[in-house]
Structures are given as C-alpha cells and as structure tokens.
Design an enzyme around this catalytic site. Structure first.
Site, PDB file in Angstrom:
ATOM      1  N   LYS A 108     -67.984   9.843  54.613  1.00  0.00           N
ATOM      2  CA  LYS A 108     -67.616  11.199  55.043  1.00  0.00           C
ATOM      3  C   LYS A 108     -67.974  11.443  56.507  1.00  0.00           C
ATOM      4  O   LYS A 108     -67.309  12.221  57.180  1.00  0.00           O
ATOM      5  CB  LYS A 108     -68.245  12.255  54.125  1.00  0.00           C
ATOM      6  CG  LYS A 108     -67.639  12.217  52.731  1.00  0.00           C
ATOM      7  CD  LYS A 108     -67.644  13.554  52.016  1.00  0.00           C
ATOM      8  CE  LYS A 108     -66.818  13.427  50.737  1.00  0.00           C
ATOM      9  NZ  LYS A 108     -66.845  14.600  49.878  1.00  0.00           N
ATOM     10  N   LYS A 190     -60.356   4.996  47.054  1.00  0.00           N
ATOM     11  CA  LYS A 190     -60.276   5.707  45.777  1.00  0.00           C
ATOM     12  C   LYS A 190     -59.296   6.875  45.905  1.00  0.00           C
ATOM     13  O   LYS A 190     -59.099   7.403  47.011  1.00  0.00           O
ATOM     14  CB  LYS A 190     -61.661   6.177  45.322  1.00  0.00           C
ATOM     15  CG  LYS A 190     -62.213   7.374  46.052  1.00  0.00           C
ATOM     16  CD  LYS A 190     -63.358   8.023  45.256  1.00  0.00           C
ATOM     17  CE  LYS A 190     -63.717   9.348  45.916  1.00  0.00           C
ATOM     18  NZ  LYS A 190     -64.303  10.338  45.048  1.00  0.00           N
ATOM     19  N   LYS A 193     -59.085  13.984  46.014  1.00  0.00           N
ATOM     20  CA  LYS A 193     -58.334  15.242  46.077  1.00  0.00           C
ATOM     21  C   LYS A 193     -58.174  15.729  47.499  1.00  0.00           C
ATOM     22  O   LYS A 193     -57.346  16.586  47.763  1.00  0.00           O
ATOM     23  CB  LYS A 193     -58.931  16.304  45.147  1.00  0.00           C
ATOM     24  CG  LYS A 193     -60.376  16.660  45.350  1.00  0.00           C
ATOM     25  CD  LYS A 193     -60.729  17.827  44.427  1.00  0.00           C
ATOM     26  CE  LYS A 193     -61.934  17.557  43.545  1.00  0.00           C
ATOM     27  NZ  LYS A 193     -63.191  17.442  44.266  1.00  0.00           N
TER      28      LYS A 193
HETATM   29  P1  ATP Z   1     -63.291  14.915  47.580  1.00  0.00           P
HETATM   30  O1  ATP Z   1     -62.029  14.195  47.907  1.00  0.00           O
HETATM   31  O2  ATP Z   1     -63.277  16.350  47.944  1.00  0.00           O
HETATM   32  O3  ATP Z   1     -64.525  14.195  48.038  1.00  0.00           O
HETATM   33  P2  ATP Z   1     -63.109  13.812  44.940  1.00  0.00           P
HETATM   34  O4  ATP Z   1     -61.689  13.778  44.530  1.00  0.00           O
HETATM   35  O5  ATP Z   1     -63.736  12.554  45.376  1.00  0.00           O
HETATM   36  O6  ATP Z   1     -63.350  14.938  46.005  1.00  0.00           O
HETATM   37  P3  ATP Z   1     -65.335  14.898  43.431  1.00  0.00           P
HETATM   38  O7  ATP Z   1     -65.420  16.355  43.295  1.00  0.00           O
HETATM   39  O8  ATP Z   1     -66.178  14.267  44.475  1.00  0.00           O
HETATM   40  O9  ATP Z   1     -63.834  14.427  43.686  1.00  0.00           O
HETATM   41  O10 ATP Z   1     -65.593  14.183  42.042  1.00  0.00           O
HETATM   42  C1  ATP Z   1     -65.565  14.797  40.776  1.00  0.00           C
HETATM   43  C2  ATP Z   1     -65.713  13.751  39.695  1.00  0.00           C
HETATM   44  O11 ATP Z   1     -64.545  12.933  39.645  1.00  0.00           O
HETATM   45  C3  ATP Z   1     -66.889  12.776  39.891  1.00  0.00           C
HETATM   46  O12 ATP Z   1     -67.465  12.470  38.638  1.00  0.00           O
HETATM   47  C4  ATP Z   1     -66.250  11.566  40.479  1.00  0.00           C
HETATM   48  O13 ATP Z   1     -66.983  10.391  40.216  1.00  0.00           O
HETATM   49  C5  ATP Z   1     -64.912  11.558  39.758  1.00  0.00           C
HETATM   50  N1  ATP Z   1     -63.893  10.896  40.559  1.00  0.00           N
HETATM   51  C6  ATP Z   1     -63.467  11.259  41.791  1.00  0.00           C
HETATM   52  N2  ATP Z   1     -62.500  10.447  42.234  1.00  0.00           N
HETATM   53  C7  ATP Z   1     -62.306   9.544  41.239  1.00  0.00           C
HETATM   54  C8  ATP Z   1     -61.423   8.419  41.095  1.00  0.00           C
HETATM   55  N3  ATP Z   1     -60.571   8.104  42.041  1.00  0.00           N
HETATM   56  N4  ATP Z   1     -61.485   7.705  39.953  1.00  0.00           N
HETATM   57  C9  ATP Z   1     -62.345   8.038  38.963  1.00  0.00           C
HETATM   58  N5  ATP Z   1     -63.203   9.082  39.049  1.00  0.00           N
HETATM   59  C10 ATP Z   1     -63.192   9.824  40.161  1.00  0.00           C
END
Ligand code: ATP
Ligand code: LTN
Length: 326
Positions: A108, A190, A193
């Site tokens: 980040k 990964k 969002k």
């Molecule tokens: P951001 O992009 O804002 O960092 P994010 O999409 O990575 O957000 P988080 O809010 O950080 O999402 O994660 C919420 C949950 O979803 C956590 O348990 C995280 O491990 C899971 N998660 C996020 N991205 C993935 C992915 N690509 N595959 C599986 N699990 C995920």
C-alpha cells in the site's frame, strides 16, 4: 470468531469466496462478531459521503449474503470506541520494525506513495485490537491477511507475558479453496475491490452481462486445456472461482471440463457466478430500501459488541496500571 471487511469499495467475488462465504456456515456454530472496518478504510483516502454510503451498503450485503443479525453480532467498527483505545495500548507492545515489514504495508505504501500515513503502518495493530477485544479464538480471512493475524498472535503473547494472562491467542482460519482469488487481468495480483482497472474484479453488484463479459475477457493462456498448474495462473484462478461458486473442489472442476475449450469454460464460470449473485443482489436491493431497519440492526449490533469490548478494555487498563479510582 471475529472477522471484518473494509467498506473501501463494492465487495468482489474474492471477498465473498475468501471471507464472507465461510462466515455463513460458522454463524450458528460459534459466537461470531463480524465488523465493517471503517476505521481501517480511512488509512487510504476516502470520499466521506461515499464511505458513509458504502458502510450501509456493506451491511446490506452482509445480510443479503445470509448473515443473520440475531445469530451473530454485526456492527460498524467506529461505533465501538474501545477499538481505538485498545489499539493505543497495543501500539506500545508492537515494534516499528515488525509493522514496517508487513507485506500489505509495503504494497500500500507503493500504491499510495503520496499518502504513507501513520494509520497505514498502524493498520495491523488496529486489527489486532479488533480481534483481541472479543477474545476470538478463530479469525476466518483470505490468505492475504494471514500475516496480520500472526502479528495479532505475537502481540497477544507479548502482552500476556508482560502483564499476565489477559488475551486469547487467535488463529487464522483459511480455507484452501477460494482463499486467494486473483485479478482477472493480471493473476500475479490478488483481486481487490480498489483495483483501478474495473475489468480486474467481478463485484457482487455486477449484473449478468457484466459478469459474462469480464470472464470472457479474463486472461488465460494459449494451450486451451482446463487444468490448474503454476504455469497457468489465469486458468487456475478461473478454476478456483468456479470451485468456490459451484461448491466443488478444483479437481472436480477439472474433471467436469476435461476436453473442453476455454470459451466454453469461461461461459460456465460466468453463469455459475451470476447464478449465485442474482439472489444476493435482489435481497440487497430490498434491504437498502429500508434504511431504518439497517440502522437499527447496526445499532443493536454495536450495543452487543460494546458490552464485550468494554469488559476486555477494563481488564487491560487494570493490567497496565491505569488508575481506575479505587
Ligand atoms: P482493498 O482493495 O480496499 O484493500 P480488499 O478487496 O483487499 O480491499 P479487504 O477489505 O482488505 O478487501 O478484505 C476483506 C476480506 O476479504 C479479508 O478476509 C481478505 O482476506 C479477503 N480477501 C480480499 N481479497 C481477496 C481475494 N482476492 N481472494 C480471497 N480473499 C480475499
Ligand atoms: N484487514 C482486514 C479487515 C479487518 C479484519 C479485522 C479481518 C479489519 N479488522 C479483524 C479480520 C479480523 C482485511 O481484510 N483487509
């Protein structure tokens, strides 16, 4: 059991497969706390009106996915002040070195080079506070959060050693399938969002046409053989997604598509995902029409969370030697 998601954007199928989907089966078996981590979300810039709207939308998504506010405690992190308070104490049990070594902090910091704020580095300590406040044994998350849960364990052990037995030492719960859904445009990353490329992620709010289009454009390779392997990250990712949404294993999915080409496979992945999403979308829409119900549910959740959090924080304040009046 404790887990949370940040209201930093629409949920993706990665969030669903890696986190929320696994919570559903657990809500009747464990004492579950599921939060909307708005305090974590502001570690990167958020538009205030949008953050507010996404917080309610995420609550509606949780419910639409099948979380039952009677069976689990569903609340917004900033409604319970003990998160920030415990975070402060835990900061004094965390080393700058270990926080700065966290993979997510490094990622980040690169992505938001113009805004490497203290909160970004403190992110895992706030997360440790979330988990430890509710004395959670298990933390169901996607693979990317494993390192943070491990840091929470280290902090809990360190505090217990210094001040006497106070915290439960939590364990991450990571399902093999669906724990790491990759970007559809670049499987080295990964699915996230907050990715700037809208074709990289499928959102829970995407309609059937959009879902089909995104899978059709997903990156694969040229050998047209539906098999999971390290050399075929794009196809492996699609198999993982299919398995998570069809409720089968990757091996079963491989067998189902033996001898079939990528075109047919991508169509099937799209259909399977869209079939799971459409009832969730209908229910989310229905719930969002009743803001009063959502506000009440979140308020009740916060009251239940507060009771547990206050008890833990009182104990922590006593242990560290804060004067409590008698
Ligand atoms: P951001 O992009 O804002 O960092 P994010 O999409 O990575 O957000 P988080 O809010 O950080 O999402 O994660 C919420 C949950 O979803 C956590 O348990 C995280 O491990 C899971 N998660 C996020 N991205 C993935 C992915 N690509 N595959 C599986 N699990 C995920
Ligand atoms: N950092 C998590 C969201 C989160 C969380 C938590 C997960 C905040 N607090 C406590 C588990 C336990 C993420 O998924 N990015």
């Amino acid at each position: 059991m404790y887990s949370a998601v940040q209201p930093s954007g629409n949920l993706t199928i990665g969030n669903y497969a890696g986190a929320v989907r696994n919570w559903l089966a657990m809500q009747n078996e464990y004492d579950c706390f599921f939060a909307i981590a708005d305090m974590h979300a502001i570690t990167v810039r958020q538009e205030p009106a949008e953050l507010r709207r996404r917080t309610v939308e995420l609550a509606a998504t949780y419910l639409a996915c099948g979380l039952d506010p009677e069976a689990c405690v569903l609340y917004v992190q900033s409604h319970v002040p003990q998160h920030a308070e415990l975070c402060w104490v835990l900061n004094t049990c965390t080393y700058v070195g270990e926080a700065s070594r966290m993979t997510q902090f490094k990622d980040k910091s690169q992505k938001h080079a113009e805004n490497i704020n203290m909160g970004l580095m403190d992110y895992p300590v706030l997360m440790a506070a979330d988990i430890l406040l509710y004395r959670a044994d298990y933390v169901p998350v996607g693979a990317d959060q494993k390192q943070h849960v491990e840091l929470a364990r280290d902090i809990a052990l360190r505090f217990n050693n210094r001040y006497g037995e106070t915290f439960r030492v939590p364990e991450p719960l990571i399902k093999r399938d669906g724990a790491s859904i990759r970007s559809l445009q670049d499987p080295a990353k990964k699915m996230s969002k907050s990715d700037e490329n809208p074709n990289a992620a499928v959102f829970l709010t995407d309609d059937r046409d959009t879902v089909m289009r995104k899978f059709k454009r997903a990156v694969t390779d040229s050998d047209n053989c539906v098999r999971a392997s390290a050399e075929k990250p794009g196809v492996t990712n699609l198999l993982n997604i299919y398995a998570a949404f069809a409720g089968c294993t990757v091996e079963e999915a491989e067998r189902a598509f033996e001898g079939k080409g990528y075109g047919e496979f991508k169509l099937a992945v799209g259909e399977t995902v869209a079939d799971v999403l459409s009832p969730i979308q209908a229910e989310q829409k229905r719930l969002l029409a009743d803001k009063k119900f959502l506000a009440d549910a979140l308020q009740k959740g916060a009251e239940r969370a507060y009771k547990v959090a206050r008890k833990t924080l009182d104990k922590v304040y006593r242990k560290v030697g804060f004067y409590r009046g008698e």
